[in-house]
Write a protein that holds these residues in place. Structure first.
Motif, short mmCIF file in Angstrom:
data_model
loop_
_atom_site.label_atom_id
_atom_site.label_comp_id
_atom_site.label_asym_id
_atom_site.label_seq_id
_atom_site.Cartn_x
_atom_site.Cartn_y
_atom_site.Cartn_z
N LEU A 62 -6.11 -0.84 -9.82
CA LEU A 62 -5.07 -1.20 -8.85
C LEU A 62 -5.73 -1.74 -7.58
O LEU A 62 -6.70 -1.17 -7.09
CB LEU A 62 -4.21 0.01 -8.52
N MET A 81 -6.40 -2.93 -3.59
CA MET A 81 -6.14 -2.44 -2.24
C MET A 81 -5.31 -3.46 -1.45
O MET A 81 -4.71 -3.11 -0.45
CB MET A 81 -7.45 -2.15 -1.52
N GLN A 85 -4.25 -2.63 4.06
CA GLN A 85 -4.68 -2.12 2.76
C GLN A 85 -3.69 -1.09 2.20
O GLN A 85 -3.02 -0.39 2.95
CB GLN A 85 -6.05 -1.45 2.89
N ILE A 86 -3.68 -1.00 0.88
CA ILE A 86 -2.86 0.00 0.21
C ILE A 86 -3.72 1.24 -0.02
O ILE A 86 -4.81 1.15 -0.59
CB ILE A 86 -2.31 -0.54 -1.12
N LYS A 110 -2.75 -10.22 -6.80
CA LYS A 110 -3.55 -9.93 -5.61
C LYS A 110 -3.27 -10.98 -4.55
O LYS A 110 -2.78 -12.07 -4.86
CB LYS A 110 -5.03 -9.92 -5.98
N ALA A 121 4.04 1.73 -3.25
CA ALA A 121 2.68 1.56 -2.74
C ALA A 121 2.69 2.08 -1.31
O ALA A 121 3.54 1.69 -0.51
CB ALA A 121 2.27 0.10 -2.78
N SER A 133 -2.53 4.17 -1.62
CA SER A 133 -2.27 4.81 -2.91
C SER A 133 -1.03 4.22 -3.58
O SER A 133 -0.22 3.56 -2.93
CB SER A 133 -2.09 6.32 -2.74
N TYR A 134 -0.92 4.51 -4.86
CA TYR A 134 0.23 4.14 -5.68
C TYR A 134 0.77 5.40 -6.32
O TYR A 134 0.01 6.32 -6.63
CB TYR A 134 -0.19 3.18 -6.80
N SER A 138 -6.01 4.02 -4.21
CA SER A 138 -6.44 2.69 -4.68
C SER A 138 -7.95 2.53 -4.66
O SER A 138 -8.47 1.61 -5.28
CB SER A 138 -5.78 1.60 -3.84
N ASP A 139 -8.67 3.41 -4.00
CA ASP A 139 -10.13 3.29 -3.95
C ASP A 139 -10.82 4.19 -4.98
O ASP A 139 -12.01 4.43 -4.90
CB ASP A 139 -10.64 3.61 -2.56
#
Length: 160
Positions: A76, A78, A153-154, A51, A108, A156-157, A70-71
């Motif tokens: 995983l 963010m 922020q991310i 992180k 990502a 999704s993966y 990611s939420d």
């Protein structure tokens, strides 16, 4: 007399059973419908990540072929600093060697800001984010000179 009768009956039934039961010398080929129902070699990819505010290495399972927001409460982050494909496992938890993972790629996808969203709406083209594989090793998402640099922020993966 009884012994002779028993031996005769045993010989008779032995001959009948020999005709009824199939005799196999070698294993036959696998039937086509059985071959097509084999399970995939991998079900999950194990991603190692750090992180932004924590240098400790964490791990998470990402299912193959599914985009994971990611939420969604998954482990995983963010805000990831680095990502690395460690291995792939099947549903029984058996891992594969790194040499077997060359065809797996992950990425990502960042959460776009309002300016990027407006540009995508005008052009009709969304930016394509780079994939990484085992051969790339640990990819840095926080280093601005990195090919995989993500500011923000991310969203999704995903791994394929």
């Amino acid at each position: 007399m009884r012994l002779r009768c028993s031996l005769a009956l045993w010989g008779f039934w032995h001959g009948v059973l020999a005709l009824i039961l199939p005799q196999y010398d070698a294993q036959g080929p696998m039937l086509l419908e059985l071959a097509q129902t084999r399970e995939p070699a991998f079900d999950y990819v194990i991603l190692a990540f750090t992180k932004v505010d924590d240098p400790k290495t964490y791990r998470a399972e990402v299912p193959l072929g599914v985009r994971i927001p990611s939420d969604q409460g998954v482990s995983l982050p963010m805000h990831a600093s680095t990502l690395k494909i460690e291995t792939a496992v099947n549903k029984y938890g058996r891992a594969r060697q790194l040499a077997d993972l060359d065809h797996i790629v992950c990425r990502a996808v960042p959460m776009p800001n309002s300016k990027e969203k407006a540009e995508w709406d005008i052009s009709g083209v969304e930016k394509v984010w780079p994939w990484f594989s085992v051969r790339d090793g640990t990819v840095s998402l926080s280093d601005s000179s990195s090919r995989w640099f993500l500011a923000g922020q991310i969203a999704s993966y995903e791994c394929w």
